[in-house]
Design a protein around this motif. Structure first.
Motif, PDB file in Angstrom:
ATOM      1  N   ILE A 114      -7.368  -1.149   3.205  1.00  0.00           N
ATOM      2  CA  ILE A 114      -6.517  -1.906   2.111  1.00  0.00           C
ATOM      3  C   ILE A 114      -6.526  -1.160   0.827  1.00  0.00           C
ATOM      4  O   ILE A 114      -7.644  -0.723   0.362  1.00  0.00           O
ATOM      5  CB  ILE A 114      -6.982  -3.615   2.090  1.00  0.00           C
ATOM      6  CG1 ILE A 114      -6.893  -4.174   3.363  1.00  0.00           C
ATOM      7  CG2 ILE A 114      -6.116  -3.971   0.828  1.00  0.00           C
ATOM      8  CD1 ILE A 114      -5.590  -4.319   3.863  1.00  0.00           C
ATOM      9  N   SER A 115      -5.287  -0.848   0.231  1.00  0.00           N
ATOM     10  CA  SER A 115      -5.275  -0.059  -0.863  1.00  0.00           C
ATOM     11  C   SER A 115      -5.692  -1.058  -2.146  1.00  0.00           C
ATOM     12  O   SER A 115      -5.462  -2.200  -2.036  1.00  0.00           O
ATOM     13  CB  SER A 115      -3.703   0.483  -1.113  1.00  0.00           C
ATOM     14  OG  SER A 115      -3.723   1.055  -2.471  1.00  0.00           O
ATOM     15  N   VAL A 116      -6.395  -0.424  -3.072  1.00  0.00           N
ATOM     16  CA  VAL A 116      -6.664  -1.544  -4.163  1.00  0.00           C
ATOM     17  C   VAL A 116      -5.480  -1.448  -5.095  1.00  0.00           C
ATOM     18  O   VAL A 116      -5.675  -2.632  -5.984  1.00  0.00           O
ATOM     19  CB  VAL A 116      -7.842  -0.773  -4.995  1.00  0.00           C
ATOM     20  CG1 VAL A 116      -8.953  -0.489  -4.568  1.00  0.00           C
ATOM     21  CG2 VAL A 116      -7.361   0.762  -5.448  1.00  0.00           C
ATOM     22  N   ASN A 117      -4.364  -0.758  -4.803  1.00  0.00           N
ATOM     23  CA  ASN A 117      -3.090  -1.117  -5.551  1.00  0.00           C
ATOM     24  C   ASN A 117      -2.225  -2.072  -4.683  1.00  0.00           C
ATOM     25  O   ASN A 117      -1.110  -2.370  -5.202  1.00  0.00           O
ATOM     26  CB  ASN A 117      -2.291   0.119  -5.624  1.00  0.00           C
ATOM     27  CG  ASN A 117      -3.172   1.106  -6.611  1.00  0.00           C
ATOM     28  OD1 ASN A 117      -3.874   0.663  -7.598  1.00  0.00           O
ATOM     29  ND2 ASN A 117      -3.401   2.252  -6.343  1.00  0.00           N
ATOM     30  N   ARG A 118      -2.648  -2.674  -3.596  1.00  0.00           N
ATOM     31  CA  ARG A 118      -1.829  -3.654  -2.759  1.00  0.00           C
ATOM     32  C   ARG A 118      -1.331  -4.735  -3.754  1.00  0.00           C
ATOM     33  O   ARG A 118      -0.060  -5.206  -3.576  1.00  0.00           O
ATOM     34  CB  ARG A 118      -2.781  -4.200  -1.775  1.00  0.00           C
ATOM     35  CG  ARG A 118      -1.979  -5.080  -0.848  1.00  0.00           C
ATOM     36  CD  ARG A 118      -2.726  -5.568   0.431  1.00  0.00           C
ATOM     37  NE  ARG A 118      -1.843  -6.465   1.295  1.00  0.00           N
ATOM     38  CZ  ARG A 118      -1.163  -6.101   2.325  1.00  0.00           C
ATOM     39  NH1 ARG A 118      -1.063  -4.701   2.468  1.00  0.00           N
ATOM     40  NH2 ARG A 118      -0.535  -6.666   2.909  1.00  0.00           N
ATOM     41  N   THR A 119      -2.039  -5.524  -4.535  1.00  0.00           N
ATOM     42  CA  THR A 119      -1.699  -6.249  -5.650  1.00  0.00           C
ATOM     43  C   THR A 119      -2.309  -6.020  -6.989  1.00  0.00           C
ATOM     44  O   THR A 119      -3.334  -5.211  -7.032  1.00  0.00           O
ATOM     45  CB  THR A 119      -2.286  -7.720  -5.237  1.00  0.00           C
ATOM     46  OG1 THR A 119      -3.744  -7.659  -5.324  1.00  0.00           O
ATOM     47  CG2 THR A 119      -2.102  -8.156  -3.803  1.00  0.00           C
ATOM     48  N   PRO A 120      -1.467  -6.339  -8.003  1.00  0.00           N
ATOM     49  CA  PRO A 120      -2.030  -6.315  -9.478  1.00  0.00           C
ATOM     50  C   PRO A 120      -3.477  -6.859  -9.605  1.00  0.00           C
ATOM     51  O   PRO A 120      -4.353  -6.308 -10.405  1.00  0.00           O
ATOM     52  CB  PRO A 120      -0.941  -6.990 -10.255  1.00  0.00           C
ATOM     53  CG  PRO A 120       0.214  -7.029  -9.471  1.00  0.00           C
ATOM     54  CD  PRO A 120      -0.164  -7.151  -8.099  1.00  0.00           C
ATOM     55  N   GLU A 121      -3.623  -7.908  -9.013  1.00  0.00           N
ATOM     56  CA  GLU A 121      -5.134  -8.505  -9.232  1.00  0.00           C
ATOM     57  C   GLU A 121      -5.994  -7.829  -8.416  1.00  0.00           C
ATOM     58  O   GLU A 121      -7.263  -7.503  -9.184  1.00  0.00           O
ATOM     59  CB  GLU A 121      -4.919  -9.915  -8.588  1.00  0.00           C
ATOM     60  CG  GLU A 121      -4.321 -11.106  -9.341  1.00  0.00           C
ATOM     61  CD  GLU A 121      -2.686 -10.772  -8.688  1.00  0.00           C
ATOM     62  OE1 GLU A 121      -1.858 -11.499  -9.442  1.00  0.00           O
ATOM     63  OE2 GLU A 121      -2.128 -10.067  -7.813  1.00  0.00           O
ATOM     64  N   LEU A 122      -5.949  -7.239  -7.419  1.00  0.00           N
ATOM     65  CA  LEU A 122      -6.721  -6.541  -6.897  1.00  0.00           C
ATOM     66  C   LEU A 122      -6.938  -5.210  -7.468  1.00  0.00           C
ATOM     67  O   LEU A 122      -8.122  -4.661  -7.874  1.00  0.00           O
ATOM     68  CB  LEU A 122      -6.394  -6.013  -5.236  1.00  0.00           C
ATOM     69  CG  LEU A 122      -7.181  -5.209  -4.563  1.00  0.00           C
ATOM     70  CD1 LEU A 122      -8.745  -5.634  -4.654  1.00  0.00           C
ATOM     71  CD2 LEU A 122      -6.876  -4.992  -3.081  1.00  0.00           C
ATOM     72  N   ALA A 123      -5.946  -4.494  -8.203  1.00  0.00           N
ATOM     73  CA  ALA A 123      -6.050  -3.035  -8.961  1.00  0.00           C
ATOM     74  C   ALA A 123      -6.800  -3.509 -10.076  1.00  0.00           C
ATOM     75  O   ALA A 123      -7.625  -2.660 -10.325  1.00  0.00           O
ATOM     76  CB  ALA A 123      -4.650  -2.835  -9.093  1.00  0.00           C
ATOM     77  N   ASP A 124      -6.700  -4.620 -11.100  1.00  0.00           N
ATOM     78  CA  ASP A 124      -7.468  -4.809 -12.153  1.00  0.00           C
ATOM     79  C   ASP A 124      -8.899  -5.050 -11.960  1.00  0.00           C
ATOM     80  O   ASP A 124      -9.583  -4.520 -12.676  1.00  0.00           O
ATOM     81  CB  ASP A 124      -6.634  -6.127 -12.647  1.00  0.00           C
ATOM     82  CG  ASP A 124      -5.306  -5.794 -13.066  1.00  0.00           C
ATOM     83  OD1 ASP A 124      -5.001  -4.806 -13.201  1.00  0.00           O
ATOM     84  OD2 ASP A 124      -4.735  -7.173 -13.773  1.00  0.00           O
ATOM     85  N   VAL A 125      -9.246  -5.812 -10.997  1.00  0.00           N
ATOM     86  CA  VAL A 125     -10.579  -6.135 -10.736  1.00  0.00           C
ATOM     87  C   VAL A 125     -11.387  -4.816 -10.158  1.00  0.00           C
ATOM     88  O   VAL A 125     -12.381  -4.400 -10.636  1.00  0.00           O
ATOM     89  CB  VAL A 125     -10.921  -7.232  -9.865  1.00  0.00           C
ATOM     90  CG1 VAL A 125     -10.577  -6.900  -8.242  1.00  0.00           C
ATOM     91  CG2 VAL A 125     -12.365  -7.662  -9.974  1.00  0.00           C
ATOM     92  N   ALA A 126     -10.652  -3.940  -9.444  1.00  0.00           N
ATOM     93  CA  ALA A 126     -11.164  -2.637  -8.907  1.00  0.00           C
ATOM     94  C   ALA A 126     -11.445  -1.702 -10.214  1.00  0.00           C
ATOM     95  O   ALA A 126     -12.241  -0.936 -10.289  1.00  0.00           O
ATOM     96  CB  ALA A 126     -10.463  -2.093  -8.037  1.00  0.00           C
ATOM     97  N   ALA A 127     -10.489  -1.823 -10.925  1.00  0.00           N
ATOM     98  CA  ALA A 127     -10.781  -0.867 -12.296  1.00  0.00           C
ATOM     99  C   ALA A 127     -11.859  -1.434 -13.030  1.00  0.00           C
ATOM    100  O   ALA A 127     -12.365  -0.496 -13.878  1.00  0.00           O
ATOM    101  CB  ALA A 127      -9.272  -0.988 -13.125  1.00  0.00           C
ATOM    102  N   ARG A 128     -11.918  -2.679 -13.077  1.00  0.00           N
ATOM    103  CA  ARG A 128     -13.213  -3.139 -13.804  1.00  0.00           C
ATOM    104  C   ARG A 128     -14.570  -2.587 -13.273  1.00  0.00           C
ATOM    105  O   ARG A 128     -15.483  -2.432 -14.314  1.00  0.00           O
ATOM    106  CB  ARG A 128     -13.125  -4.853 -14.110  1.00  0.00           C
ATOM    107  CG  ARG A 128     -13.924  -5.323 -14.963  1.00  0.00           C
ATOM    108  CD  ARG A 128     -13.823  -6.990 -15.092  1.00  0.00           C
ATOM    109  NE  ARG A 128     -13.827  -7.821 -14.022  1.00  0.00           N
ATOM    110  CZ  ARG A 128     -14.819  -8.571 -13.471  1.00  0.00           C
ATOM    111  NH1 ARG A 128     -15.818  -8.365 -14.273  1.00  0.00           N
ATOM    112  NH2 ARG A 128     -15.011  -9.131 -12.595  1.00  0.00           N
ATOM    113  N   ALA A 129     -14.524  -2.879 -12.297  1.00  0.00           N
ATOM    114  CA  ALA A 129     -15.795  -2.147 -11.753  1.00  0.00           C
ATOM    115  C   ALA A 129     -15.928  -0.868 -11.902  1.00  0.00           C
ATOM    116  O   ALA A 129     -16.941  -0.161 -12.433  1.00  0.00           O
ATOM    117  CB  ALA A 129     -15.715  -2.284 -10.004  1.00  0.00           C
ATOM    118  N   ARG A 130     -14.678   0.138 -11.679  1.00  0.00           N
ATOM    119  CA  ARG A 130     -15.071   1.643 -12.057  1.00  0.00           C
ATOM    120  C   ARG A 130     -15.192   1.750 -13.410  1.00  0.00           C
ATOM    121  O   ARG A 130     -15.914   2.597 -13.902  1.00  0.00           O
ATOM    122  CB  ARG A 130     -13.712   1.932 -11.704  1.00  0.00           C
ATOM    123  CG  ARG A 130     -13.481   2.333 -10.352  1.00  0.00           C
ATOM    124  CD  ARG A 130     -12.434   3.192 -10.137  1.00  0.00           C
ATOM    125  NE  ARG A 130     -11.015   3.132 -10.600  1.00  0.00           N
ATOM    126  CZ  ARG A 130     -10.073   2.250 -10.205  1.00  0.00           C
ATOM    127  NH1 ARG A 130     -10.244   1.751  -8.944  1.00  0.00           N
ATOM    128  NH2 ARG A 130      -8.898   2.020 -10.964  1.00  0.00           N
TER     129      ARG A 130
END
Length: 205
Positions: A114-130
């Motif tokens: 599953i891509s971290v860019n699948r949804t804006p919410e998923l992308a945002d929280v993955a970016a927060r972790a990075r």
């Protein structure tokens, strides 16, 4: 046998929790939505009120995992302050701790495709972790001359990749793969080699 009832808003989370158990037991592609529904105690049709398909359900499990992961990384970073080195090393150890404590989330996040860019919410929280790891890397490398300083995103990506490799090979009981050293020791020594190579810690430390 009557299905278990859920108050409004709880069924979605019940399905996520069911999926996490199935992901851990069978892998991200080893179960169906019908199995998730059965595990949650509802009819298969009820799933589609909340998720379009299995990938959407796994994506939500991944999003929740990244949310926990980001909080854990931030806690580890804060605990190491005011030492930049302690904060950086703590984020690496937090990666191992997360993989062990939340295996279903970990698989959904990193092994489901599953891509971290699948949804804006998923992308945002993955970016927060990075972002937590990148901030730790940036602080640790401040004294390196700018022309010799690796980008914080590259620096942290190296450690992320090392942490991921230790988890995959030695911390999750991969069949036929066993290390004579505890995963924590492997990761700590690997980070030490990396940091010495950058001149961030002395050879004798």
């Amino acid at each position: 046998m009557p299905k278990r009832g859920y108050h409004h808003g709880n069924l979605r989370q019940a399905l996520v929790e069911a999926a996490l158990k199935l992901i851990e037991a069978k892998g991200p592609t080893g179960f169906t939505l019908s199995e998730a529904a059965k595990q949650a105690g509802v009819t298969p049709a009820a799933v589609y009120r909340h998720f379009e398909g299995r990938e959407d359900l796994i994506a939500e499990a991944a999003r929740q995992g990244y949310d926990i992961f980001a909080d854990l990384m931030q806690f580890a970073y804060d605990k190491g302050q005011p030492s930049a080195l302690a904060s950086f090393e703590a984020t690496g150890r937090a990666y191992l701790a997360f993989a062990r404590r939340y295996p279903g989330h970990y698989i959904a996040m990193f092994e489901s495709g599953i891509s971290v860019n699948r949804t804006p919410e998923l992308a945002d929280v993955a970016a927060r972790a990075r972002g937590v790891m990148e901030r730790a890397a940036a602080e640790l490398s401040q004294h390196i001359p700018p022309e010799k300083r690796p980008p914080a995103s590259m620096f942290s990506a190296h450690i992320w990749a090392m942490s991921h490799g230790v988890v995959e090979l030695f911390a999750r009981n991969s069949p036929g793969t066993q290390s004579p050293f505890p995963p924590e020791d492997l990761l700590e020594s690997g980070i030490g080699v990396y940091l010495r190579g950058l001149g961030l810690i002395s050879p004798d430390s």
